[in-house]
Design a protein around this motif. Structure first.
Motif, PDB file in Angstrom:
ATOM      1  N   ALA A  43      24.423 -43.612 -35.267  1.00  0.00           N
ATOM      2  CA  ALA A  43      24.900 -45.306 -35.818  1.00  0.00           C
ATOM      3  C   ALA A  43      24.508 -46.612 -35.053  1.00  0.00           C
ATOM      4  O   ALA A  43      24.033 -45.925 -33.262  1.00  0.00           O
ATOM      5  CB  ALA A  43      26.433 -44.850 -35.673  1.00  0.00           C
ATOM      6  N   ALA A  97      24.423 -47.905 -40.091  1.00  0.00           N
ATOM      7  CA  ALA A  97      25.784 -47.390 -39.504  1.00  0.00           C
ATOM      8  C   ALA A  97      25.156 -46.179 -39.778  1.00  0.00           C
ATOM      9  O   ALA A  97      25.838 -45.276 -39.310  1.00  0.00           O
ATOM     10  CB  ALA A  97      26.674 -48.213 -40.577  1.00  0.00           C
ATOM     11  N   ALA A  98      24.589 -44.972 -40.689  1.00  0.00           N
ATOM     12  CA  ALA A  98      24.133 -43.537 -40.693  1.00  0.00           C
ATOM     13  C   ALA A  98      24.300 -42.835 -39.883  1.00  0.00           C
ATOM     14  O   ALA A  98      23.327 -43.619 -38.771  1.00  0.00           O
ATOM     15  CB  ALA A  98      23.549 -44.033 -41.981  1.00  0.00           C
ATOM     16  N   THR A  99      23.452 -42.249 -39.701  1.00  0.00           N
ATOM     17  CA  THR A  99      23.341 -40.992 -38.569  1.00  0.00           C
ATOM     18  C   THR A  99      22.841 -40.442 -40.032  1.00  0.00           C
ATOM     19  O   THR A  99      22.968 -39.256 -40.800  1.00  0.00           O
ATOM     20  CB  THR A  99      24.097 -40.280 -38.319  1.00  0.00           C
ATOM     21  OG1 THR A  99      25.698 -40.271 -38.770  1.00  0.00           O
ATOM     22  CG2 THR A  99      25.409 -41.559 -36.942  1.00  0.00           C
ATOM     23  N   THR A 159      32.122 -39.980 -46.253  1.00  0.00           N
ATOM     24  CA  THR A 159      34.101 -40.398 -46.528  1.00  0.00           C
ATOM     25  C   THR A 159      33.992 -41.361 -47.167  1.00  0.00           C
ATOM     26  O   THR A 159      33.634 -42.537 -47.167  1.00  0.00           O
ATOM     27  CB  THR A 159      34.198 -40.307 -45.328  1.00  0.00           C
ATOM     28  OG1 THR A 159      33.993 -38.822 -44.659  1.00  0.00           O
ATOM     29  CG2 THR A 159      35.525 -40.647 -45.350  1.00  0.00           C
ATOM     30  N   ASP A 183      29.742 -50.882 -48.089  1.00  0.00           N
ATOM     31  CA  ASP A 183      30.522 -49.565 -47.029  1.00  0.00           C
ATOM     32  C   ASP A 183      31.405 -50.764 -45.863  1.00  0.00           C
ATOM     33  O   ASP A 183      31.775 -51.885 -45.673  1.00  0.00           O
ATOM     34  CB  ASP A 183      29.645 -49.065 -46.126  1.00  0.00           C
ATOM     35  CG  ASP A 183      28.066 -50.139 -45.699  1.00  0.00           C
ATOM     36  OD1 ASP A 183      28.882 -51.229 -45.851  1.00  0.00           O
ATOM     37  OD2 ASP A 183      27.308 -49.938 -45.205  1.00  0.00           O
ATOM     38  N   GLU A 210      31.295 -51.895 -42.472  1.00  0.00           N
ATOM     39  CA  GLU A 210      30.332 -52.786 -41.998  1.00  0.00           C
ATOM     40  C   GLU A 210      30.464 -54.213 -43.120  1.00  0.00           C
ATOM     41  O   GLU A 210      29.858 -55.802 -42.551  1.00  0.00           O
ATOM     42  CB  GLU A 210      28.630 -52.089 -42.725  1.00  0.00           C
ATOM     43  CG  GLU A 210      28.001 -51.387 -41.395  1.00  0.00           C
ATOM     44  CD  GLU A 210      28.708 -51.130 -40.033  1.00  0.00           C
ATOM     45  OE1 GLU A 210      27.903 -52.191 -39.106  1.00  0.00           O
ATOM     46  OE2 GLU A 210      30.159 -50.352 -39.463  1.00  0.00           O
ATOM     47  N   GLU A 253      41.545 -40.946 -47.855  1.00  0.00           N
ATOM     48  CA  GLU A 253      40.144 -40.677 -48.060  1.00  0.00           C
ATOM     49  C   GLU A 253      39.671 -39.360 -48.624  1.00  0.00           C
ATOM     50  O   GLU A 253      40.058 -37.734 -48.945  1.00  0.00           O
ATOM     51  CB  GLU A 253      39.408 -40.745 -46.363  1.00  0.00           C
ATOM     52  CG  GLU A 253      39.583 -42.360 -46.164  1.00  0.00           C
ATOM     53  CD  GLU A 253      39.070 -41.980 -44.864  1.00  0.00           C
ATOM     54  OE1 GLU A 253      38.990 -43.412 -44.291  1.00  0.00           O
ATOM     55  OE2 GLU A 253      38.933 -40.895 -44.010  1.00  0.00           O
ATOM     56  N   GLU A 307      35.869 -36.175 -48.875  1.00  0.00           N
ATOM     57  CA  GLU A 307      34.585 -36.155 -47.845  1.00  0.00           C
ATOM     58  C   GLU A 307      33.963 -35.324 -48.343  1.00  0.00           C
ATOM     59  O   GLU A 307      34.692 -34.458 -49.117  1.00  0.00           O
ATOM     60  CB  GLU A 307      35.571 -35.490 -46.829  1.00  0.00           C
ATOM     61  CG  GLU A 307      33.589 -35.486 -45.484  1.00  0.00           C
ATOM     62  CD  GLU A 307      34.588 -34.676 -44.793  1.00  0.00           C
ATOM     63  OE1 GLU A 307      33.679 -33.522 -43.524  1.00  0.00           O
ATOM     64  OE2 GLU A 307      35.783 -34.787 -44.012  1.00  0.00           O
ATOM     65  N   ALA A 366      32.573 -45.474 -46.212  1.00  0.00           N
ATOM     66  CA  ALA A 366      33.379 -44.720 -45.223  1.00  0.00           C
ATOM     67  C   ALA A 366      32.694 -44.952 -43.458  1.00  0.00           C
ATOM     68  O   ALA A 366      32.445 -45.334 -42.496  1.00  0.00           O
ATOM     69  CB  ALA A 366      35.299 -43.968 -44.786  1.00  0.00           C
ATOM     70  N   SER A 367      32.113 -43.243 -44.053  1.00  0.00           N
ATOM     71  CA  SER A 367      31.150 -42.953 -42.968  1.00  0.00           C
ATOM     72  C   SER A 367      29.971 -42.260 -43.649  1.00  0.00           C
ATOM     73  O   SER A 367      30.230 -41.476 -44.978  1.00  0.00           O
ATOM     74  CB  SER A 367      31.891 -41.879 -41.824  1.00  0.00           C
ATOM     75  OG  SER A 367      32.232 -40.796 -42.722  1.00  0.00           O
ATOM     76  N   THR A 379      26.722 -39.158 -43.100  1.00  0.00           N
ATOM     77  CA  THR A 379      25.610 -38.563 -42.002  1.00  0.00           C
ATOM     78  C   THR A 379      24.014 -37.688 -43.203  1.00  0.00           C
ATOM     79  O   THR A 379      25.360 -37.249 -43.873  1.00  0.00           O
ATOM     80  CB  THR A 379      26.415 -37.663 -41.609  1.00  0.00           C
ATOM     81  OG1 THR A 379      27.092 -38.078 -40.615  1.00  0.00           O
ATOM     82  CG2 THR A 379      24.761 -36.538 -40.902  1.00  0.00           C
TER      83      THR A 379
END
Length: 313
Positions: free
Chosen positions: A11, A40-42, A68, A79, A81, A160, A162, A191-192, A194
């Motif tokens: 990230a 922000a992503a992985t 998420t 997102d 960010e 949230e 997932e 929110a997240s 990957t």
């Protein structure tokens, strides 16, 4: 050094940043990446090394993510960010309501990319126009979402969800989060994120930048062979004389076991990967005298060179 690296992007770095770091670590001039990930992503970021940068276009486009989605929130970037536009608690939203809505976002769907994205409009990236305060409508695109599986649900004022998402190239997970929230009249944002798979590379097999650096120092780093990354393409084996001619730019007559207009792996009879070829019908190209004479001898396809990795000799 020609091949691929399955990088686990951290990230906070752009995909371009990661390619630059790999370039410095390996002391290579030619390094490229496939399938851009937001800062922000992985997760999985395919990196091409050396002449393999010419092969990025032939990698499969399918991808998979673990995402998420936070409900009750809308942002400028879709997102966390971005700037928060609205934040309205939705404690009554249930998992059952969300699951009933998910089929609307599977299959081939119409999607408007986020305003802050790398898509080009009027010769500029959308995020450049957005940062400049220009209101530009992003073009609607057709994308394909193969599957969405619920992994977890966390209830609350801003619940949230997932999920695991398998999709085709060009799909924006941020747009799914935004549109799912709008469909439920709750608002939603990513929110997240990957990426667990991309272009045939899996997260479980990836290397972090620290692991890559350690392997380079120990002299144990070995890039993924180009042919391994292109196993989804059909293979054509050439004899030694044919392989030499093909590497010199000549087109080769083949028997019609394969389909025309296909990209294919081209291999020497000894198993050496030579590059990528294109199969075409003889009538679709202008043949030289030798090829015309060869064409008269029977049906078949013409194998032309697209990317040659092995030099003449």
């Amino acid at each position: 050094m020609d091949g691929f690296l399955n990088l686990n992007k951290p990230a906070g770095l752009t995909s371009h940043d990661c390619a630059a770091k790999v370039r410095r670590l390996l002391k290579l001039k030619r390094v490229g990446h496939g399938g851009t990930l937001d800062p922000a992503a992985t997760g999985v970021l395919p990196i091409a090394l050396g002449r393999a940068t010419r092969l990025l276009q032939f990698l499969p486009g399918d991808k998979a993510y673990r995402a998420t989605i936070r409900f009750g929130v809308k942002t400028t970037t879709d997102d966390l960010e971005g700037e928060i536009l609205t934040a309205v608690p939705v404690p009554t939203l249930t998992l059952e309501q969300v699951e009933q809505a998910l089929p609307q976002f599977q299959g081939k769907i119409q999607q408007i990319p986020p305003s802050y994205s790398a898509i080009q409009v009027q010769g500029k990236r959308l995020y450049e126009l957005a940062r400049a305060g220009e209101a530009v409508e992003a073009p609607i695109r057709t994308v394909e979402v193969f599957q969405i599986d619920v992994l977890d649900w966390r209830a609350g004022d801003f619940p949230e969800l997932e999920v695991a998402i398998a999709c085709g190239a060009g799909t924006y997970i941020r747009a799914i989060a935004r549109d799912l929230g709008n469909f439920l009249n709750s608002g939603g944002t990513l929110a997240s994120l990957t990426r667990t798979a991309s272009s045939g590379f899996l997260l479980k097999d990836s290397l972090t930048l620290d692991q890559l650096s350690e392997q380079i120092q120990q002299g144990t780093f070995c890039p993924i062979l180009p042919e391994f990354a292109l196993e989804h393409l059909p293979a054509v084996n050439l004899s030694a004389p044919e392989g030499k001619r093909w590497c010199q730019g000549q087109r080769i007559r083949l028997h019609p076991e394969l389909f025309p207009a296909q990209a294919c792996r081209v291999r020497h009879e000894n198993g050496l990967f030579l590059g990528i070829g294109q199969l075409v019908e003889p009538e679709d190209i202008q043949l030289n005298d030798a090829e015309v004479e060869d064409s008269a001898s029977g049906n078949g396809l013409i194998l032309s060179a697209q990317v040659v990795l092995v030099p003449e000799g």
